[in-house]
Design a protein around this motif. Structure first.
Motif, mmCIF file in Angstrom:
data_model
loop_
_atom_site.group_PDB
_atom_site.id
_atom_site.type_symbol
_atom_site.label_atom_id
_atom_site.label_comp_id
_atom_site.label_asym_id
_atom_site.label_seq_id
_atom_site.Cartn_x
_atom_site.Cartn_y
_atom_site.Cartn_z
ATOM 1 N N ASP A 131 16.858 -6.452 7.377
ATOM 2 C CA ASP A 131 18.261 -6.150 7.054
ATOM 3 C C ASP A 131 18.436 -4.694 6.639
ATOM 4 N N GLY A 132 17.657 -3.813 7.253
ATOM 5 C CA GLY A 132 17.768 -2.394 6.978
ATOM 6 C C GLY A 132 17.078 -1.932 5.711
ATOM 7 N N ARG A 133 16.488 -2.846 4.949
ATOM 8 C CA ARG A 133 15.806 -2.489 3.714
ATOM 9 C C ARG A 133 14.293 -2.531 3.906
ATOM 10 N N ALA A 134 13.593 -1.567 3.306
ATOM 11 C CA ALA A 134 12.137 -1.510 3.396
ATOM 12 C C ALA A 134 11.507 -2.675 2.638
ATOM 13 N N ILE A 135 10.431 -3.210 3.206
ATOM 14 C CA ILE A 135 9.693 -4.300 2.572
ATOM 15 C C ILE A 135 8.245 -3.860 2.423
ATOM 16 N N ASN A 136 7.675 -4.086 1.249
ATOM 17 C CA ASN A 136 6.276 -3.771 0.996
ATOM 18 C C ASN A 136 5.408 -4.942 1.449
ATOM 19 N N VAL A 137 4.519 -4.685 2.403
ATOM 20 C CA VAL A 137 3.603 -5.704 2.899
ATOM 21 C C VAL A 137 2.224 -5.378 2.338
ATOM 22 N N PRO A 138 1.659 -6.272 1.509
ATOM 23 C CA PRO A 138 0.365 -5.979 0.895
ATOM 24 C C PRO A 138 -0.783 -6.155 1.897
ATOM 25 N N VAL A 139 -1.369 -5.041 2.334
ATOM 26 C CA VAL A 139 -2.537 -5.077 3.223
ATOM 27 C C VAL A 139 -3.601 -4.147 2.650
ATOM 28 N N SER A 140 -4.858 -4.517 2.863
ATOM 29 C CA SER A 140 -5.942 -3.667 2.358
ATOM 30 C C SER A 140 -6.131 -2.467 3.290
ATOM 31 N N GLN A 141 -6.578 -1.365 2.715
ATOM 32 C CA GLN A 141 -6.799 -0.150 3.499
ATOM 33 C C GLN A 141 -7.892 -0.361 4.544
ATOM 34 N N SER A 142 -8.905 -1.167 4.217
ATOM 35 C CA SER A 142 -9.976 -1.396 5.188
ATOM 36 C C SER A 142 -9.457 -2.195 6.391
ATOM 37 N N ASP A 143 -8.607 -3.204 6.132
ATOM 38 C CA ASP A 143 -8.003 -3.951 7.239
ATOM 39 C C ASP A 143 -7.121 -3.041 8.083
ATOM 40 N N LEU A 144 -6.370 -2.188 7.413
ATOM 41 C CA LEU A 144 -5.479 -1.271 8.118
ATOM 42 C C LEU A 144 -6.270 -0.311 9.010
ATOM 43 N N GLN A 145 -7.330 0.269 8.490
ATOM 44 C CA GLN A 145 -8.140 1.198 9.277
ATOM 45 C C GLN A 145 -8.834 0.489 10.440
ATOM 46 N N THR A 146 -9.361 -0.701 10.179
ATOM 47 C CA THR A 146 -10.035 -1.467 11.231
ATOM 48 C C THR A 146 -9.064 -1.856 12.329
ATOM 49 N N CYS A 147 -7.888 -2.287 11.950
ATOM 50 C CA CYS A 147 -6.887 -2.699 12.931
ATOM 51 C C CYS A 147 -6.376 -1.503 13.729
ATOM 52 N N ARG A 148 -6.175 -0.386 13.062
ATOM 53 C CA ARG A 148 -5.734 0.819 13.780
ATOM 54 C C ARG A 148 -6.776 1.262 14.806
ATOM 55 N N ALA A 149 -8.054 1.190 14.439
ATOM 56 C CA ALA A 149 -9.125 1.554 15.376
ATOM 57 C C ALA A 149 -9.135 0.584 16.557
ATOM 58 N N PHE A 150 -8.949 -0.687 16.270
ATOM 59 C CA PHE A 150 -8.907 -1.694 17.337
ATOM 60 C C PHE A 150 -7.741 -1.445 18.276
ATOM 61 N N GLU A 151 -6.570 -1.173 17.694
ATOM 62 C CA GLU A 151 -5.370 -0.926 18.502
ATOM 63 C C GLU A 151 -5.514 0.329 19.358
ATOM 64 N N SER A 152 -6.154 1.352 18.842
ATOM 65 C CA SER A 152 -6.290 2.581 19.622
ATOM 66 C C SER A 152 -7.209 2.388 20.827
ATOM 67 N N HIS A 153 -8.114 1.446 20.738
ATOM 68 C CA HIS A 153 -9.013 1.157 21.869
ATOM 69 C C HIS A 153 -8.389 0.203 22.882
ATOM 70 N N HIS A 154 -7.318 -0.474 22.520
ATOM 71 C CA HIS A 154 -6.706 -1.467 23.396
ATOM 72 C C HIS A 154 -5.313 -1.069 23.872
ATOM 73 N N ARG A 155 -5.094 0.200 24.079
ATOM 74 C CA ARG A 155 -3.793 0.655 24.600
ATOM 75 C C ARG A 155 -3.822 0.743 26.075
#
Length: 110
Positions: free
Chosen positions: A86-110
């Motif tokens: 609804d146009g408002r920012a929402i804080n999603v609690p994710v760990s930095q290690s999950d975020l880095q791992t997922c970003r690396a995975f996504e960059s290899h699967h483009r």
């Protein structure tokens, strides 16, 4: 006598084929969504998706500003903003290690 044996054999074979088709139909997998995204198979990305789902984001509701991928997953993993509803920012609690791992995975699967 031979026709009786052949008839029994054919009936037995037909029964086995029909039973096998029934069993495979009962144990087959049913797709849960129209398309599968590679990120769903990655544990780190899966945890991020689960957090988005826990907060109420739903696949296919991007037009309602509640989409799982466009409004939650993509802003977290691909950057370029924060998850919104609804146009408002929402804080999603994710760990930095999950975020880095997922970003690396996504960059290899483009």
């Amino acid at each position: 006598m031979r026709t009786r044996i052949v008839d029994r054999f054919l009936m037995g074979a037909a029964f086995l084929v029909m039973t096998g088709a029934f069993v495979s139909a009962q144990t087959g997998t049913i797709p849960t969504s129209r398309s599968s995204h590679p990120a769903e198979g990655n544990p780190a990305c899966g945890r991020i998706l689960n957090e988005c789902k826990r907060l109420g984001f739903i696949a296919g509701q991007a037009k309602k500003d509640n989409g799982l991928w466009k409004d939650c997953f993509d802003p977290i993993v691909k950057g370029g903003g924060t998850p919104t509803r609804d146009g408002r920012a929402i804080n999603v609690p994710v760990s930095q290690s999950d975020l880095q791992t997922c970003r690396a995975f996504e960059s290899h699967h483009r």
